[in-house]
Design a protein around this motif. Structure first.
Motif, mmCIF file in Angstrom:
data_model
loop_
_atom_site.group_PDB
_atom_site.id
_atom_site.type_symbol
_atom_site.label_atom_id
_atom_site.label_comp_id
_atom_site.label_asym_id
_atom_site.label_seq_id
_atom_site.Cartn_x
_atom_site.Cartn_y
_atom_site.Cartn_z
ATOM 1 N N TRP A 1 26.781 21.247 29.104
ATOM 2 C CA TRP A 1 26.771 19.971 28.169
ATOM 3 C C TRP A 1 26.332 20.079 26.831
ATOM 4 N N VAL A 2 27.079 19.625 26.133
ATOM 5 C CA VAL A 2 27.082 19.650 24.475
ATOM 6 C C VAL A 2 26.850 18.271 24.364
ATOM 7 N N ASN A 3 25.656 18.295 23.396
ATOM 8 C CA ASN A 3 25.186 17.050 22.728
ATOM 9 C C ASN A 3 26.212 16.268 21.843
ATOM 10 N N LEU A 4 26.110 15.253 21.723
ATOM 11 C CA LEU A 4 26.949 14.499 20.437
ATOM 12 C C LEU A 4 26.183 14.121 19.561
ATOM 13 N N PRO A 5 26.567 14.155 18.287
ATOM 14 C CA PRO A 5 25.732 13.564 17.158
ATOM 15 C C PRO A 5 25.826 12.010 17.262
ATOM 16 N N ALA A 6 24.508 11.461 16.850
ATOM 17 C CA ALA A 6 24.158 10.056 17.178
ATOM 18 C C ALA A 6 25.489 9.153 16.691
ATOM 19 N N LYS A 7 26.097 9.631 15.447
ATOM 20 C CA LYS A 7 27.094 8.631 15.128
ATOM 21 C C LYS A 7 28.437 8.763 15.910
ATOM 22 N N ASP A 8 28.462 9.661 16.875
ATOM 23 C CA ASP A 8 29.538 9.830 17.822
ATOM 24 C C ASP A 8 29.385 9.407 19.320
ATOM 25 N N LYS A 9 28.088 9.181 19.778
ATOM 26 C CA LYS A 9 27.702 8.925 20.910
ATOM 27 C C LYS A 9 28.406 7.718 21.593
ATOM 28 N N MET A 10 28.766 6.610 20.544
ATOM 29 C CA MET A 10 29.508 5.656 21.371
ATOM 30 C C MET A 10 30.877 5.477 21.241
ATOM 31 N N SER A 11 31.697 6.979 20.708
ATOM 32 C CA SER A 11 32.919 6.942 20.671
ATOM 33 C C SER A 11 33.630 6.756 21.762
ATOM 34 N N PRO A 12 35.276 6.656 21.834
ATOM 35 C CA PRO A 12 35.800 6.553 23.110
ATOM 36 C C PRO A 12 35.940 7.681 23.923
ATOM 37 N N PRO A 13 36.048 7.826 25.330
ATOM 38 C CA PRO A 13 35.909 8.837 26.028
ATOM 39 C C PRO A 13 37.356 9.540 25.759
ATOM 40 N N LYS A 14 37.280 10.775 26.005
ATOM 41 C CA LYS A 14 38.615 11.712 25.954
ATOM 42 C C LYS A 14 38.656 12.789 26.814
ATOM 43 N N TYR A 15 39.772 13.666 27.045
ATOM 44 C CA TYR A 15 39.921 14.730 27.784
ATOM 45 C C TYR A 15 40.527 15.758 26.824
ATOM 46 N N GLN A 16 40.213 17.057 26.966
ATOM 47 C CA GLN A 16 41.170 18.246 26.318
ATOM 48 C C GLN A 16 40.950 19.188 27.507
ATOM 49 N N ALA A 17 42.333 19.342 28.025
ATOM 50 C CA ALA A 17 42.724 19.970 29.459
ATOM 51 C C ALA A 17 43.114 21.349 28.757
ATOM 52 N N LEU B 1 30.256 35.027 28.842
ATOM 53 C CA LEU B 1 30.528 33.837 28.180
ATOM 54 C C LEU B 1 29.590 33.462 27.008
ATOM 55 N N LEU B 2 29.900 33.543 25.934
ATOM 56 C CA LEU B 2 29.231 33.517 24.638
ATOM 57 C C LEU B 2 29.305 32.205 24.236
ATOM 58 N N LEU B 3 28.253 31.537 23.517
ATOM 59 C CA LEU B 3 28.154 30.172 23.187
ATOM 60 C C LEU B 3 27.163 30.199 21.795
ATOM 61 N N SER B 4 27.536 29.514 20.969
ATOM 62 C CA SER B 4 26.706 29.381 19.640
ATOM 63 C C SER B 4 26.910 28.059 18.818
ATOM 64 N N GLY B 5 26.040 27.248 18.714
ATOM 65 C CA GLY B 5 26.206 26.057 18.088
ATOM 66 C C GLY B 5 25.151 25.494 17.019
ATOM 67 N N GLU B 6 25.611 24.722 15.949
ATOM 68 C CA GLU B 6 24.584 24.228 15.108
ATOM 69 C C GLU B 6 23.648 23.177 15.655
ATOM 70 N N PRO B 7 22.521 23.313 15.621
ATOM 71 C CA PRO B 7 21.627 22.424 16.146
ATOM 72 C C PRO B 7 21.828 20.943 15.564
ATOM 73 N N LEU B 8 21.681 19.846 16.027
ATOM 74 C CA LEU B 8 21.895 18.745 15.470
ATOM 75 C C LEU B 8 20.587 17.966 14.968
ATOM 76 N N ARG B 9 19.708 18.553 15.353
ATOM 77 C CA ARG B 9 18.269 18.042 14.877
ATOM 78 C C ARG B 9 18.085 16.477 14.674
ATOM 79 N N GLU B 10 18.431 15.986 15.907
ATOM 80 C CA GLU B 10 18.335 14.569 15.851
ATOM 81 C C GLU B 10 17.290 14.292 17.313
ATOM 82 N N PRO B 11 16.743 13.237 17.569
ATOM 83 C CA PRO B 11 15.994 12.961 18.721
ATOM 84 C C PRO B 11 16.760 12.960 19.867
#
Length: 290
Positions: free
Chosen positions: A128-144, A248-258
């Motif tokens: 599970w990858v968190n979404l930034p606050a500004k994008d949390k209510m954006s439309p759902p979508k898929y990438q297959a 499996l290698l993962l790396s991401g920039e923290p959102l630093r939001e509540p």
């Protein structure tokens, strides 16, 4: 370039079932806070498990999601899924399904029907990858993302390759689009193969050994089905193998939001969680037949 230090090597915890079809070990949060592993808020790993043949596919019935993305990677077996926005399909071996739940969907996922009739070894990851606050209510979508179309970068000496799901490695870009900077790779190593990776010092970085065993940063052995969490310092991660290995290698920039989470809802405030529950209970996530 300074190496990222290893904070901990995590052995697989006792497995638990999600629904009746996914026998998983939890690595994130696994006793840590979700802020520590931000932007990655959950990692469940279904280590190789033999599923007996059956006429009724096993899995998880209709359930909601809001506020984040689910990334499902099938290593063995096949997963069939559908959601209330009309999305769905089959995740075959090596495929990745990147679902942006965002404003909310109902979802279900089961072992694929024909595969279930024969049964066999099953192995998968759900991140599970968190979404930034500004994008949390954006439309759902898929990438297959199909395995055969995945971007690949060969390693020096012909001793393996890196499959780039998201982000970039040595100029090779993954086909998944992300809302914040995220790198996600499958690293395939042959005996004697090694690879070096560089990520910004502040990024949350980890790896999961899917197959075989590896050496990390030259001196730390990591066995199959174990997870490594790196400290948020340094930049380089080095992985080598004396046998065939998949990492499996993962790396991401923290959102630093509540982060406020309640089961399948991950938002920024308690009020938003209450709204998610109310919207789900009043049918605003749509309809999906169980």
């Amino acid at each position: 370039m300074a190496k990222k230090n290893i904070e901990k090597v995590i052995a697989p915890r006792a497995p638990h079932f999600v629904g009746d079809g996914f026998r998983v070990h939890n690595f994130i949060p696994s006793g840590m806070t979700q802020q520590r592993t931000d932007p990655f808020i959950m990692l469940d790993y279904n280590s190789t498990w033999n599923v007996p043949a059956g006429n009724e596919p096993k899995g998880v019935g209709v359930h909601p999601h809001r506020g984040f993305e689910t990334v499902t990677i099938a290593y063995k077996g096949r997963v069939e899924h559908a959601d209330s926005s009309g999305g769905g399909g089959v995740i075959g071996e090596g495929d990745v399904q990147w679902m942006t739940a965002a404003s909310g969907v109902l979802h279900k996922e089961f072992h694929e029907k024909e595969w279930s009739r024969k049964g066999g070894d099953f192995q998968m990851v759900q991140l599970w990858v968190n979404l930034p606050a500004k994008d949390k209510m954006s439309p759902p979508k898929y990438q297959a993302l199909k395995h055969e179309n995945m971007a690949k970068s060969a390693l020096p000496g012909g001793k393996g390759y890196v499959e780039v799901i998201a982000g970039e490695f040595n100029g090779t870009k993954g086909s998944a689009t992300t809302f914040s900077p995220v790198h996600l790779y499958n690293v395939y190593l042959q005996p004697g193969g090694d690879a070096a990776f560089s990520f910004p010092a502040g990024y949350t970085t980890g790896l999961l050994v899917i197959k075989g065993a590896v050496q990390v940063n030259g001196d730390t052995p990591v066995a199959q089905d174990h997870f490594v969490l790196f400290t948020n310092d340094g930049e380089e991660v080095q992985v080598s193998a004396s046998e065939d290995a998949t990492v499996l290698l993962l790396s991401g920039e923290p959102l630093r939001e509540p982060i406020v989470s309640y089961g399948p809802f991950v938002m920024n405030t308690e009020k938003e969680i209450e709204e998610a529950i109310r919207d789900f209970n009043t049918g605003k996530f749509g309809y999906l037949e169980d």
